[in-house]
Design a protein around this motif. Structure first.
Motif, PDB file in Angstrom:
ATOM      1  N   HIS A  58       0.862  -1.348  -0.007  1.00  0.00           N
ATOM      2  CA  HIS A  58      -0.099  -0.060  -0.231  1.00  0.00           C
ATOM      3  C   HIS A  58       1.240   1.028  -0.178  1.00  0.00           C
ATOM      4  O   HIS A  58       0.625   2.403  -0.968  1.00  0.00           O
ATOM      5  N   SER A  61       2.911   1.889  -3.265  1.00  0.00           N
ATOM      6  CA  SER A  61       2.281   2.246  -4.241  1.00  0.00           C
ATOM      7  C   SER A  61       1.482   3.343  -3.966  1.00  0.00           C
ATOM      8  O   SER A  61       1.654   4.463  -5.013  1.00  0.00           O
ATOM      9  N   GLU A  62       1.506   3.961  -3.047  1.00  0.00           N
ATOM     10  CA  GLU A  62       0.986   5.561  -3.013  1.00  0.00           C
ATOM     11  C   GLU A  62       2.466   6.164  -3.237  1.00  0.00           C
ATOM     12  O   GLU A  62       2.168   7.477  -3.263  1.00  0.00           O
ATOM     13  N   ARG A  66       0.126   7.496  -7.145  1.00  0.00           N
ATOM     14  CA  ARG A  66      -0.299   9.216  -5.585  1.00  0.00           C
ATOM     15  C   ARG A  66      -0.547   9.258  -4.591  1.00  0.00           C
ATOM     16  O   ARG A  66      -1.006   7.481  -4.432  1.00  0.00           O
ATOM     17  N   PHE A  67      -1.139   9.858  -3.833  1.00  0.00           N
ATOM     18  CA  PHE A  67      -1.259   9.178  -2.439  1.00  0.00           C
ATOM     19  C   PHE A  67      -2.705   9.954  -2.666  1.00  0.00           C
ATOM     20  O   PHE A  67      -3.508   9.469  -3.726  1.00  0.00           O
ATOM     21  N   GLU A  68      -2.746  11.540  -2.787  1.00  0.00           N
ATOM     22  CA  GLU A  68      -4.295  12.069  -2.762  1.00  0.00           C
ATOM     23  C   GLU A  68      -4.073  13.279  -3.437  1.00  0.00           C
ATOM     24  O   GLU A  68      -4.819  13.683  -3.892  1.00  0.00           O
ATOM     25  N   HIS A 180      -1.187   6.570   6.063  1.00  0.00           N
ATOM     26  CA  HIS A 180      -1.371   7.881   4.887  1.00  0.00           C
ATOM     27  C   HIS A 180      -1.427   8.950   5.675  1.00  0.00           C
ATOM     28  O   HIS A 180      -0.602   9.484   5.009  1.00  0.00           O
ATOM     29  N   CYS A 183       2.058   9.317   4.133  1.00  0.00           N
ATOM     30  CA  CYS A 183       2.606   9.883   2.968  1.00  0.00           C
ATOM     31  C   CYS A 183       1.663  11.594   2.688  1.00  0.00           C
ATOM     32  O   CYS A 183       2.351  12.361   2.163  1.00  0.00           O
TER      33      CYS A 183
END
Ligand SMILES: O=C(CO)[C@@H](O)[C@H](O)[C@H](O)[C@H](O)COP(=O)(O)O
Ligand SMILES: [Zn+2]
Length: 197
Positions: A58, A61-62, A66-68, A180, A183
């Motif tokens: 996870h 991959s972010e 990308r994250f957000e 998260h 990231c």
């Protein structure tokens, strides 16, 4: 069973409340270590077992995707995905070596190993940490319980994000939030946006 499900939600919420007190400083240090690593042209290798393998993938991959927010791809490699590599190392040597052999091949001085284990006692993650130290890398450890044997491998230049819980599932639920948060911190530091977003 309805009551048990409700209890799981309550327990998970309480674990996050406890973690919100215990973890932000360690997460900020881990994030800034990662920012420096990436700014220096280095990369982040990730590993873990079971649900933590999913977390390792996870995170990578972010960074790679990308994250957000829209931003360039960032270099990260999950050591948990290449079944031919994983099975051949386990078959020819030992499952304990499946991550460390990859770290010795891929890790460069200045890279970071994101080592994920809810118990802190998975041997293949511990051996990956040993290999990382041998490659002059630094370590971000996502753990839980009492930190296990992993805690003993960390120096001042490393960081441990230890979830205050003894239950694997609850620890994993906070590990995902930790991923998260890292990231988000990386993106906000490397690619500042106006704060309204
Ligand atoms: O996801 C779960 C439990 O929620 C399991 O698959 C769990 O990841 C496995 O039992 C792992 O082998 C546990 O390893 P670790 O977190 O102690 O390093
Ligand atoms: Zn799980």
């Amino acid at each position: 069973m309805l009551e048990r499900i409700k209890e799981s939600f309550k327990e998970s919420i309480q674990t996050k409340i406890d973690a919100s007190e215990a973890l932000p400083e360690a997460l900020e240090k881990a994030s800034m270590m990662m920012v420096s690593c990436l700014l220096n042209g280095n990369k982040i290798l990730t590993c873990g077992n079971g649900g933590s393998a999913g977390d390792a993938q996870h995170f990578s991959s972010e960074l790679l995707n990308r994250f957000e927010t829209e931003r360039p791809s960032l270099p990260a490699i999950a050591l948990t995905t290449d079944s031919s590599t994983l099975t051949s190392i386990a078959n020819d040597y030992s499952y304990d070596e499946v991550f460390s052999k990859q770290v010795r091949a891929l890790g460069q001085p200045g890279d970071i190993l994101l080592a994920i284990s809810t118990s802190g006692n998975s041997n293949n993650v511990i051996k990956a940490m040993e290999a990382a130290l041998g490659r002059d890398m630094t370590i971000v450890a996502l753990t839980g319980k009492d930190g296990g044997a992993m805690a003993g491998f960390l120096s001042e230049s490393d960081v441990e994000v230890r979830v205050p819980s003894t239950r694997t599932a609850r620890i994993q639920e906070v590990h995902l939030l930790a991923i998260h948060c890292m990231c988000d911190s990386i993106d906000r530091t490397l690619f500042p946006q106006d704060e309204t977003q």
